[in-house]
Scaffold this motif. Structure first.
Motif, mmCIF file in Angstrom:
data_model
loop_
_atom_site.group_PDB
_atom_site.id
_atom_site.type_symbol
_atom_site.label_atom_id
_atom_site.label_comp_id
_atom_site.label_asym_id
_atom_site.label_seq_id
_atom_site.Cartn_x
_atom_site.Cartn_y
_atom_site.Cartn_z
ATOM 1 N N ARG A 128 0.836 -1.215 0.000
ATOM 2 C CA ARG A 128 0.000 0.000 0.000
ATOM 3 C C ARG A 128 0.866 1.258 0.000
ATOM 4 N N GLU A 133 -1.409 3.783 -2.388
ATOM 5 C CA GLU A 133 -2.822 3.441 -2.455
ATOM 6 C C GLU A 133 -3.529 3.775 -1.144
ATOM 7 N N LYS A 134 -4.861 3.716 -1.179
ATOM 8 C CA LYS A 134 -5.675 3.962 0.016
ATOM 9 C C LYS A 134 -6.596 2.787 0.324
#
Length: 359
Positions: A128, A133-134
Motif C-alpha cells: 500500500r 494506495e488507500k
C-alpha cells in the motif's frame, strides 16, 4: 522511497474454533514483533527477501508474474503482493520487500503466535505504501491470508496483528472480495464491503504469560479434523457456550474477582477439549504448574502443540510462575499488549542488507 515496518504476533484469549462458526473470539497482540522493510524500484521488478532466499517477478495489473513456482515459505507474502497489485489495478513500478523470520523456540519450532499473519499484514501495508494506495489494508490482508490457507482459518490472527491491543473479533467472510479480485473490481469491492467486526477491548488488568510446550502444531490440519467431527447442530451449541464463557473472561480481564475469572478460563479450556485430543502432555504440565501458583491458563489457538496463555492476579504472581516454569525447562514470554502494524524509525540492518544486495 522506502519504509521500515513492524507488526505484532497474537494469542487467543478465548473463542478458538467458535470463531470459525460465527462465534466471537478475543485475542491479544503480543511481542515479539516481526520486522519488514520495503523499497520502491525504478523498474517493474518485485523481490521478496526472506531468510531462506529471494523470490522475484514482474508487476502486472493482475498480480506478480513470478519467475518460478512460489515456494511454500514465500506463499503468504507472495499472495498478498498479488492481491495488492490487483487492488491497484494498473501498471506500476516494482518494489523490494524484506521480511524477518518469525520467532522460533527451542529446536527451531514455531512459537504459535501468528507468524504468517504478521507477514501478511506487513506485506499488505508495505505494498500500500509503495503503490501510494488507500485500499483497506485489513480487508486485503484477510483476503490474502484466507486464500493462502485454502479457505481455512478465522482471520483473528490477521486482525489482531493489524489492529494491536486486546480485541474482540468475529470472522469476516472474504468470499465476495476473493471473487472481485478475479474480475478487476477488487479496489471497489474493498471500499464497498461491510466493515470488519473488530472491537478494541480495554487493556487487561490481569498479568499474562505465554508458555511454549516445545511442540509446533498445524492449525490447518487441526481445523479440518475438528470440523469433520462436529456437525452443524453441534457447532451451534458449542458457539453458544463459548460465547458465554468469552463474555465472562472479557469481564474478568478488567480485574476484580480473580477466582471467578480463573474458573471461566478453566471452563473455556475444558470446552475446547470436548472437540478432540487438542491438549498435549506439555500443556497438561504447564497448566498444572500454573494452578499450583494459584494462576489460571488454557491452550491458545488450535491446540495439538504450541503453548498456553496464562493469567496471574498481579505481576509478582506472574514472575513467580515464570520462574517456576523456566526452572522446569519451559520457554516463557511475559506478555503485554502491543500496538498494531506501524512504521519504525530504524531499519533492521539485516533486512536493509538483503535489499541492498539485489541487482
Amino acid at each position: 522511497m522506502d519504509r521500515a515496518l513492524s507488526a505484532p504476533g497474537k494469542l487467543f484469549i478465548s473463542g478458538e474454533y467458535a470463531v470459525l462458526w460465527g462465534g466471537v473470539s478475543r485475542l491479544a497482540a503480543v511481542a515479539p514483533r516481526t520486522a519488514a522493510y520495503v523499497r520502491r524500484r525504478q523498474d517493474s521488478r518485485v523481490h521478496i527477501c526472506l531468510e531462506e532466499g529471494t523470490l522475484q517477478g514482474l508487476t502486472t495489473p493482475r498480480g506478480v508474474k513470478w519467475d518460478r513456482e512460489v515456494p511454500a515459505g514465500f506463499s503468504f507474502v507472495a499472495r498478498t503482493l498479488d492481491e495488492a497489485l490487483r487492488a491497484h489495478g494498473r501498471a506500476s513500478v516494482g518494489f523490494d520487500v524484506a521480511v524477518a523470520p518469525g520467532a522460533l523456540g527451542p529446536g527451531g519450532h514455531k512459537l504459535g503466535i501468528g507468524g504468517s499473519a504478521s507477514a501478511t499484514v506487513l506485506a499488505a501495508e508495505a505494498a500500500r505504501f509503495v503503490l501510494e494506495e488507500k485500499f483497506d489494508v485489513l480487508k486485503l490482508a484477510l483476503t490474502a491470508h484466507t486464500l493462502g490457507q485454502g479457505g481455512k482459518g478465522s482471520g483473528g490472527d490477521v486482525a489482531t496483528s493489524f489492529a494491536g491491543g486486546a480485541v474482540r473479533y468475529r470472522r469476516y467472510d472474504v468470499t465476495a472480495l476473493a471473487d472481485a479480485a478475479n474480475t478487476g473490481r477488487f479496489n471497489a469491492a474493498l471500499a464497498e464491503s461491510p466493515p470488519v467486526d473488530l472491537w478494541r477491548m480495554p487493556v487487561p488488568r490481569v498479568s499474562m504469560l505465554y508458555a511454549f510446550t516445545g511442540e509446533s502444531a498445524s492449525t490447518k490440519l487441526l481445523i479440518g479434523q475438528v470440523e469433520a467431527r462436529l456437525a452443524e447442530a453441534g457447532r451451534k451449541a458449542y458457539v453458544e457456550r463459548s460465547d458465554a464463557l468469552g463474555h465472562a473472561i472479557e469481564n474478568g480481564l478488567g480485574g476484580g474477582d480473580f477466582r471467578a475469572f480463573a474458573e471461566a478460563v478453566k471452563a473455556q479450556h475444558a470446552l475446547l477439549l470436548e472437540l478432540g485430543p487438542l491438549e498435549t502432555e506439555g500443556m497438561r504440565r504447564v497448566l498444572a504448574i500454573a494452578a499450583s501458583y494459584h494462576c489460571a491458563g488454557k491452550l491458545s489457538g488450535a491446540g495439538g502443540g504450541d503453548g498456553c496463555i496464562l493469567f496471574a492476579p498481579n505481576a509478582q504472581a506472574r514472575e513467580a510462575l515464570r520462574e517456576g516454569l523456566e526452572s522446569r525447562g519451559f520457554l516463557t514470554l511475559t506478555l503485554d499488549v502491543e500496538q498494531g502494524v506501524r512504521g519504525e524509525a530504524q531499519v533492521d540492518a539485516r533486512l536493509r542488507g538483503w535489499v541492498d544486495a539485489l541487482t
